[in-house]
Enzyme design. Sequence first.
Site, PDB file in Angstrom:
ATOM      1  N   GLU A 118     -21.797 125.303 123.628  1.00  0.00           N
ATOM      2  CA  GLU A 118     -21.343 124.655 124.856  1.00  0.00           C
ATOM      3  C   GLU A 118     -19.896 124.225 124.645  1.00  0.00           C
ATOM      4  O   GLU A 118     -19.588 123.447 123.740  1.00  0.00           O
ATOM      5  CB  GLU A 118     -22.205 123.435 125.205  1.00  0.00           C
ATOM      6  CG  GLU A 118     -21.764 122.824 126.532  1.00  0.00           C
ATOM      7  CD  GLU A 118     -22.565 121.593 126.955  1.00  0.00           C
ATOM      8  OE1 GLU A 118     -23.645 121.347 126.387  1.00  0.00           O
ATOM      9  OE2 GLU A 118     -22.094 120.884 127.858  1.00  0.00           O
ATOM     10  N   GLU A 121     -15.962 120.052 121.632  1.00  0.00           N
ATOM     11  CA  GLU A 121     -15.198 119.129 122.498  1.00  0.00           C
ATOM     12  C   GLU A 121     -13.983 118.656 121.711  1.00  0.00           C
ATOM     13  O   GLU A 121     -14.048 118.512 120.479  1.00  0.00           O
ATOM     14  CB  GLU A 121     -16.116 117.958 122.911  1.00  0.00           C
ATOM     15  CG  GLU A 121     -15.500 116.868 123.760  1.00  0.00           C
ATOM     16  CD  GLU A 121     -14.838 117.356 125.030  1.00  0.00           C
ATOM     17  OE1 GLU A 121     -13.591 117.306 125.063  1.00  0.00           O
ATOM     18  OE2 GLU A 121     -15.525 117.802 125.967  1.00  0.00           O
ATOM     19  N   ASP A 172     -10.787 123.069 119.685  1.00  0.00           N
ATOM     20  CA  ASP A 172     -10.629 123.952 120.836  1.00  0.00           C
ATOM     21  C   ASP A 172     -11.716 125.031 120.802  1.00  0.00           C
ATOM     22  O   ASP A 172     -11.847 125.759 119.804  1.00  0.00           O
ATOM     23  CB  ASP A 172      -9.224 124.562 120.745  1.00  0.00           C
ATOM     24  CG  ASP A 172      -8.895 125.502 121.884  1.00  0.00           C
ATOM     25  OD1 ASP A 172      -9.801 125.857 122.655  1.00  0.00           O
ATOM     26  OD2 ASP A 172      -7.725 125.892 121.982  1.00  0.00           O
ATOM     27  N   ASP A 230     -12.081 121.794 133.164  1.00  0.00           N
ATOM     28  CA  ASP A 230     -10.955 121.232 133.922  1.00  0.00           C
ATOM     29  C   ASP A 230     -10.414 122.310 134.864  1.00  0.00           C
ATOM     30  O   ASP A 230     -10.081 123.408 134.417  1.00  0.00           O
ATOM     31  CB  ASP A 230      -9.865 120.764 132.959  1.00  0.00           C
ATOM     32  CG  ASP A 230     -10.382 119.660 132.038  1.00  0.00           C
ATOM     33  OD1 ASP A 230     -10.826 118.626 132.558  1.00  0.00           O
ATOM     34  OD2 ASP A 230     -10.375 119.852 130.819  1.00  0.00           O
ATOM     35  N   LYS A 248      -3.341 123.480 140.301  1.00  0.00           N
ATOM     36  CA  LYS A 248      -2.034 124.023 140.704  1.00  0.00           C
ATOM     37  C   LYS A 248      -1.855 125.437 140.166  1.00  0.00           C
ATOM     38  O   LYS A 248      -2.190 125.701 139.009  1.00  0.00           O
ATOM     39  CB  LYS A 248      -0.918 123.130 140.152  1.00  0.00           C
ATOM     40  CG  LYS A 248      -0.879 121.762 140.789  1.00  0.00           C
ATOM     41  CD  LYS A 248       0.257 120.933 140.227  1.00  0.00           C
ATOM     42  CE  LYS A 248       0.208 119.545 140.836  1.00  0.00           C
ATOM     43  NZ  LYS A 248       0.905 118.548 140.023  1.00  0.00           N
ATOM     44  N   ASP A 257     -17.322 122.490 140.405  1.00  0.00           N
ATOM     45  CA  ASP A 257     -17.332 121.939 141.761  1.00  0.00           C
ATOM     46  C   ASP A 257     -16.036 122.301 142.479  1.00  0.00           C
ATOM     47  O   ASP A 257     -15.807 121.858 143.598  1.00  0.00           O
ATOM     48  CB  ASP A 257     -17.439 120.408 141.700  1.00  0.00           C
ATOM     49  CG  ASP A 257     -16.279 119.808 140.947  1.00  0.00           C
ATOM     50  OD1 ASP A 257     -16.013 120.287 139.833  1.00  0.00           O
ATOM     51  OD2 ASP A 257     -15.620 118.885 141.468  1.00  0.00           O
ATOM     52  N   LYS A 268     -22.609 113.333 133.584  1.00  0.00           N
ATOM     53  CA  LYS A 268     -21.798 112.132 133.775  1.00  0.00           C
ATOM     54  C   LYS A 268     -20.655 112.423 134.748  1.00  0.00           C
ATOM     55  O   LYS A 268     -20.345 111.640 135.633  1.00  0.00           O
ATOM     56  CB  LYS A 268     -21.233 111.751 132.415  1.00  0.00           C
ATOM     57  CG  LYS A 268     -20.466 110.495 132.399  1.00  0.00           C
ATOM     58  CD  LYS A 268     -21.215 109.502 131.570  1.00  0.00           C
ATOM     59  CE  LYS A 268     -20.437 108.219 131.477  1.00  0.00           C
ATOM     60  NZ  LYS A 268     -21.213 107.149 130.953  1.00  0.00           N
ATOM     61  N   TYR A 269     -20.072 113.614 134.571  1.00  0.00           N
ATOM     62  CA  TYR A 269     -18.942 114.011 135.406  1.00  0.00           C
ATOM     63  C   TYR A 269     -19.358 114.048 136.876  1.00  0.00           C
ATOM     64  O   TYR A 269     -18.673 113.520 137.749  1.00  0.00           O
ATOM     65  CB  TYR A 269     -18.458 115.379 134.928  1.00  0.00           C
ATOM     66  CG  TYR A 269     -17.327 115.952 135.734  1.00  0.00           C
ATOM     67  CD1 TYR A 269     -16.043 115.448 135.618  1.00  0.00           C
ATOM     68  CD2 TYR A 269     -17.543 117.012 136.605  1.00  0.00           C
ATOM     69  CE1 TYR A 269     -15.005 115.981 136.355  1.00  0.00           C
ATOM     70  CE2 TYR A 269     -16.526 117.548 137.343  1.00  0.00           C
ATOM     71  CZ  TYR A 269     -15.250 117.031 137.219  1.00  0.00           C
ATOM     72  OH  TYR A 269     -14.227 117.566 137.954  1.00  0.00           O
ATOM     73  N   GLU A 270     -20.540 114.622 137.128  1.00  0.00           N
ATOM     74  CA  GLU A 270     -21.011 114.656 138.508  1.00  0.00           C
ATOM     75  C   GLU A 270     -21.398 113.265 138.986  1.00  0.00           C
ATOM     76  O   GLU A 270     -21.124 112.886 140.116  1.00  0.00           O
ATOM     77  CB  GLU A 270     -22.234 115.569 138.628  1.00  0.00           C
ATOM     78  CG  GLU A 270     -21.902 117.038 138.548  1.00  0.00           C
ATOM     79  CD  GLU A 270     -23.160 117.861 138.366  1.00  0.00           C
ATOM     80  OE1 GLU A 270     -23.568 118.045 137.207  1.00  0.00           O
ATOM     81  OE2 GLU A 270     -23.734 118.289 139.368  1.00  0.00           O
TER      82      GLU A 270
HETATM   83  C1  SAM Z   1     -14.195 117.854 133.337  1.00  0.00           C
HETATM   84  S1  SAM Z   1     -14.841 117.604 131.744  1.00  0.00           S
HETATM   85  C2  SAM Z   1     -16.541 118.072 131.911  1.00  0.00           C
HETATM   86  C3  SAM Z   1     -17.396 117.587 130.774  1.00  0.00           C
HETATM   87  C4  SAM Z   1     -18.866 117.988 130.784  1.00  0.00           C
HETATM   88  N1  SAM Z   1     -19.036 119.425 130.626  1.00  0.00           N
HETATM   89  C5  SAM Z   1     -19.573 117.504 132.025  1.00  0.00           C
HETATM   90  O1  SAM Z   1     -20.043 118.329 132.827  1.00  0.00           O
HETATM   91  O2  SAM Z   1     -19.685 116.280 132.208  1.00  0.00           O
HETATM   92  C6  SAM Z   1     -14.140 118.971 130.823  1.00  0.00           C
HETATM   93  C7  SAM Z   1     -14.183 118.719 129.327  1.00  0.00           C
HETATM   94  O3  SAM Z   1     -13.810 119.919 128.656  1.00  0.00           O
HETATM   95  C8  SAM Z   1     -13.052 119.557 127.515  1.00  0.00           C
HETATM   96  N2  SAM Z   1     -12.268 120.749 127.155  1.00  0.00           N
HETATM   97  C9  SAM Z   1     -11.341 121.358 127.918  1.00  0.00           C
HETATM   98  N3  SAM Z   1     -10.862 122.451 127.291  1.00  0.00           N
HETATM   99  C10 SAM Z   1     -11.518 122.524 126.101  1.00  0.00           C
HETATM  100  C11 SAM Z   1     -11.451 123.445 125.027  1.00  0.00           C
HETATM  101  N4  SAM Z   1     -10.624 124.484 125.047  1.00  0.00           N
HETATM  102  N5  SAM Z   1     -12.249 123.241 123.970  1.00  0.00           N
HETATM  103  C12 SAM Z   1     -13.091 122.168 123.941  1.00  0.00           C
HETATM  104  N6  SAM Z   1     -13.194 121.268 124.939  1.00  0.00           N
HETATM  105  C13 SAM Z   1     -12.424 121.452 126.011  1.00  0.00           C
HETATM  106  C14 SAM Z   1     -12.242 118.356 127.946  1.00  0.00           C
HETATM  107  O4  SAM Z   1     -11.838 117.554 126.850  1.00  0.00           O
HETATM  108  C15 SAM Z   1     -13.244 117.628 128.852  1.00  0.00           C
HETATM  109  O5  SAM Z   1     -13.970 116.670 128.139  1.00  0.00           O
END
Ligand code: SAM
Length: 260
Positions: free
Chosen positions: A92, A117, A144, A167, A171, A203, A240-242
Amino acid sequence: MRHHGQMHVPRLDVAGGPAPEPDDTGAADQPHRLPRVTSFRTRRSTLSSGQQATWDRRWPDLGMQARSDDGKPVVDLDTAAWFGRSAPLVLEIGSGTGTSTLAMAQAEPDIDVIAVEVYRKGLAQLLSGIDRAGINNIRLVRGDGVDVLEHMIAPASLTGVRVFFPDPWPKSRHHKRRLLQPATVALIADRLRPGGVLHAATDHSGYAEFMAEVGDAEPLLRQVSDSDELPISVQRPVTKYEQKALAGPDITELIWEKRP
Ligand SMILES: C[S@@+](CC[C@H](N)C(=O)[O-])C[C@H]1O[C@@H](n2cnc3c(N)ncnc32)[C@H](O)[C@@H]1O
């Protein structure tokens, strides 16, 4: 040591990205790391004393950094040794605070899950949840997700990849920062075993269209639906995000399987 695959994922950074913020991604610990396009923002976070105590106790066994302190990627992760068993493996990417990770791993105890993460506090929340629930089938990687796929994971070794609410980078000039780019989707497809599943949710309607185009253009993948027979569950809990109502009312779920 052998490095997996020869796939090229873009690495150079772009002008016009967000201003640098205090770093909590581990990148500061990696002085030799080349600048590159990243899909994540850096965030400062402080662990509570309870989270820190759990981190100190559990991280050495359940967690690892994707890169060592001198910036070298960890290569060829031995997942069977790490989990102490051989089981179908799910990665994940961007697990956030780990709500989905925890619930889905609990629902599927025969499947091993690696949560990737960059955000340490999110990983700490997941680690505390794992500790409280006594879960054995989750491991955590800080770094990453592209690095993890590229260096740590062998071709055709994953049964699933989950990307929930990445994310959106709305833009146009930031679209190159989106995690699900053609090169990354090709890398994911390479790391999936035949029949393995890529499950994404968003979303953001623009990102949903972008993802659908990118996934459908990948020759190793074909789109399937949740009513097809799949090797992993695609029942996703509300994250949590939702819950924070950051998510809009329309959530797009996209599922592909790797062609046999
Ligand atoms: C908008 S949050 C959504 C978190 C979670 N999946 C949820 O649904 O609640 C996106 C997450 O992806 C992580 N993230 C973004 N790019 C990443 C990457 N290349 N590798 C690991 N984590 C990443 C960010 O730090 C952030 O915590």
